[in-house]
Write a protein that holds these residues in place. Structure first.
Motif, PDB file in Angstrom:
ATOM      1  N   MET A   1     -48.666 -23.704 -16.542  1.00  0.00           N
ATOM      2  CA  MET A   1     -48.981 -22.574 -17.384  1.00  0.00           C
ATOM      3  C   MET A   1     -50.464 -22.608 -17.754  1.00  0.00           C
ATOM      4  N   ASP A   2     -51.017 -21.447 -17.907  1.00  0.00           N
ATOM      5  CA  ASP A   2     -52.426 -21.310 -18.265  1.00  0.00           C
ATOM      6  C   ASP A   2     -52.551 -21.151 -19.781  1.00  0.00           C
ATOM      7  N   TRP A   3     -52.475 -22.291 -20.478  1.00  0.00           N
ATOM      8  CA  TRP A   3     -52.519 -22.268 -21.934  1.00  0.00           C
ATOM      9  C   TRP A   3     -53.937 -22.093 -22.434  1.00  0.00           C
ATOM     10  N   ASP A   4     -54.067 -21.463 -23.583  1.00  0.00           N
ATOM     11  CA  ASP A   4     -55.376 -21.227 -24.195  1.00  0.00           C
ATOM     12  C   ASP A   4     -56.036 -22.504 -24.681  1.00  0.00           C
ATOM     13  N   TYR A   5     -55.240 -23.499 -25.065  1.00  0.00           N
ATOM     14  CA  TYR A   5     -55.747 -24.767 -25.599  1.00  0.00           C
ATOM     15  C   TYR A   5     -54.997 -25.911 -24.924  1.00  0.00           C
ATOM     16  N   ALA A   6     -55.600 -27.087 -24.954  1.00  0.00           N
ATOM     17  CA  ALA A   6     -54.980 -28.277 -24.357  1.00  0.00           C
ATOM     18  C   ALA A   6     -53.831 -28.779 -25.238  1.00  0.00           C
ATOM     19  N   ASN A   7     -52.931 -29.516 -24.629  1.00  0.00           N
ATOM     20  CA  ASN A   7     -51.843 -30.219 -25.315  1.00  0.00           C
ATOM     21  C   ASN A   7     -50.996 -29.326 -26.226  1.00  0.00           C
ATOM     22  N   PRO A   8     -50.395 -28.285 -25.666  1.00  0.00           N
ATOM     23  CA  PRO A   8     -49.569 -27.412 -26.495  1.00  0.00           C
ATOM     24  C   PRO A   8     -48.243 -28.066 -26.880  1.00  0.00           C
ATOM     25  N   PHE A   9     -47.698 -27.638 -28.005  1.00  0.00           N
ATOM     26  CA  PHE A   9     -46.322 -27.930 -28.374  1.00  0.00           C
ATOM     27  C   PHE A   9     -45.541 -26.716 -27.892  1.00  0.00           C
ATOM     28  N   VAL A  10     -44.574 -26.918 -26.990  1.00  0.00           N
ATOM     29  CA  VAL A  10     -43.956 -25.804 -26.264  1.00  0.00           C
ATOM     30  C   VAL A  10     -42.443 -25.797 -26.442  1.00  0.00           C
ATOM     31  N   ARG A  11     -41.901 -24.584 -26.510  1.00  0.00           N
ATOM     32  CA  ARG A  11     -40.457 -24.363 -26.533  1.00  0.00           C
ATOM     33  C   ARG A  11     -40.114 -23.218 -25.577  1.00  0.00           C
ATOM     34  N   ALA A  12     -39.024 -23.387 -24.847  1.00  0.00           N
ATOM     35  CA  ALA A  12     -38.513 -22.307 -23.993  1.00  0.00           C
ATOM     36  C   ALA A  12     -37.751 -21.320 -24.869  1.00  0.00           C
ATOM     37  N   ILE A  13     -37.933 -20.045 -24.599  1.00  0.00           N
ATOM     38  CA  ILE A  13     -37.270 -18.987 -25.369  1.00  0.00           C
ATOM     39  C   ILE A  13     -36.769 -17.923 -24.396  1.00  0.00           C
ATOM     40  N   THR A  14     -35.594 -17.385 -24.686  1.00  0.00           N
ATOM     41  CA  THR A  14     -35.029 -16.284 -23.910  1.00  0.00           C
ATOM     42  C   THR A  14     -34.515 -15.233 -24.882  1.00  0.00           C
ATOM     43  N   PRO A  15     -35.037 -14.013 -24.839  1.00  0.00           N
ATOM     44  CA  PRO A  15     -34.543 -12.973 -25.737  1.00  0.00           C
ATOM     45  C   PRO A  15     -33.035 -12.744 -25.564  1.00  0.00           C
ATOM     46  N   GLN A  16     -32.347 -12.685 -26.704  1.00  0.00           N
ATOM     47  CA  GLN A  16     -30.904 -12.473 -26.749  1.00  0.00           C
ATOM     48  C   GLN A  16     -30.618 -11.025 -27.152  1.00  0.00           C
ATOM     49  N   PRO A  17     -29.369 -10.559 -27.001  1.00  0.00           N
ATOM     50  CA  PRO A  17     -29.050  -9.161 -27.332  1.00  0.00           C
ATOM     51  C   PRO A  17     -29.518  -8.730 -28.722  1.00  0.00           C
ATOM     52  N   GLY A  18     -29.387  -9.573 -29.730  1.00  0.00           N
ATOM     53  CA  GLY A  18     -29.811  -9.225 -31.083  1.00  0.00           C
ATOM     54  C   GLY A  18     -31.309  -9.124 -31.271  1.00  0.00           C
ATOM     55  N   ASP A  19     -32.083  -9.601 -30.284  1.00  0.00           N
ATOM     56  CA  ASP A  19     -33.551  -9.550 -30.347  1.00  0.00           C
ATOM     57  C   ASP A  19     -34.105  -8.227 -29.824  1.00  0.00           C
ATOM     58  N   ILE A  20     -33.273  -7.466 -29.147  1.00  0.00           N
ATOM     59  CA  ILE A  20     -33.710  -6.260 -28.438  1.00  0.00           C
ATOM     60  C   ILE A  20     -33.570  -5.040 -29.345  1.00  0.00           C
ATOM     61  N   ASP A  21     -34.604  -4.187 -29.342  1.00  0.00           N
ATOM     62  CA  ASP A  21     -34.587  -3.002 -30.200  1.00  0.00           C
ATOM     63  C   ASP A  21     -34.232  -1.745 -29.417  1.00  0.00           C
ATOM     64  N   GLY A  22     -34.361  -0.596 -30.045  1.00  0.00           N
ATOM     65  CA  GLY A  22     -33.989   0.673 -29.442  1.00  0.00           C
ATOM     66  C   GLY A  22     -34.824   1.076 -28.243  1.00  0.00           C
ATOM     67  N   LEU A  23     -35.942   0.407 -28.036  1.00  0.00           N
ATOM     68  CA  LEU A  23     -36.786   0.681 -26.866  1.00  0.00           C
ATOM     69  C   LEU A  23     -36.486  -0.271 -25.711  1.00  0.00           C
ATOM     70  N   ASP A  24     -35.415  -1.049 -25.862  1.00  0.00           N
ATOM     71  CA  ASP A  24     -34.953  -1.996 -24.838  1.00  0.00           C
ATOM     72  C   ASP A  24     -35.935  -3.125 -24.550  1.00  0.00           C
ATOM     73  N   HIS A  25     -36.709  -3.484 -25.569  1.00  0.00           N
ATOM     74  CA  HIS A  25     -37.533  -4.682 -25.433  1.00  0.00           C
ATOM     75  C   HIS A  25     -37.432  -5.505 -26.720  1.00  0.00           C
ATOM     76  N   THR A  26     -37.972  -6.707 -26.693  1.00  0.00           N
ATOM     77  CA  THR A  26     -37.900  -7.593 -27.854  1.00  0.00           C
ATOM     78  C   THR A  26     -38.626  -6.947 -29.031  1.00  0.00           C
TER      79      THR A  26
END
Length: 139
Positions: A1-26
């Motif tokens: 990944m092309d991170w902005d800064y070195a040594n990031p603290f990272v977590r994987a995330i996947t948008p779930q149905p409750g995260d999605i709004d009326g425009l069909d995006h997060t």
């Protein structure tokens, strides 16, 4: 990944149905929640949790939050969220940065920044960071 800064603290995330709004995006508010969640996870990894904050009667409070929503994300999309502590005065203030990258093409979809200030929880007043904060957050 092309991170902005070195040594990031990272977590994987996947948008779930409750995260999605009326425009069909997060929904934009969900990104803010994700930033809060990773900020706490990073703090805990550095050795400070909510119980420590209460014991010390100190907390790092968000004085200002900025988010640049660059591209939408959608249900089920694999994302990587990173955070860093990028600055501080060693007394009362720190800065935390965020970057959200879409895994499939490595494109940054969000950048965020918090200006944090140390407060005394019991009064809400700005106070100097205790030694434990300086050790964990400033190094």
């Amino acid at each position: 990944m092309d991170w902005d800064y070195a040594n990031p603290f990272v977590r994987a995330i996947t948008p779930q149905p409750g995260d999605i709004d009326g425009l069909d995006h997060t929904n934009n508010a969900v990104y803010v929640q994700w930033c809060e969640q990773i900020g706490w996870a990073h703090s805990e990894q550095l050795g400070l949790n909510l119980d420590d904050y209460r014991r010390l009667d100190r907390a790092m409070a968000i004085r200002r939050g900025e988010y640049d929503y660059l591209l939408p994300t959608v249900l089920g999309e694999a994302l990587m969220l990173a955070t860093w502590l990028t600055g501080g005065d060693g007394k009362i203030a720190m800065e935390r940065r965020f970057q959200l990258i879409r895994e499939r093409d490595g494109v940054t979809v969000l950048r965020g920044r918090w200006d944090l200030v140390c407060i005394e929880i019991s009064s809400g007043k700005v106070r100097r960071m205790p030694a434990e904060f300086l050790e964990a957050y400033v190094g």
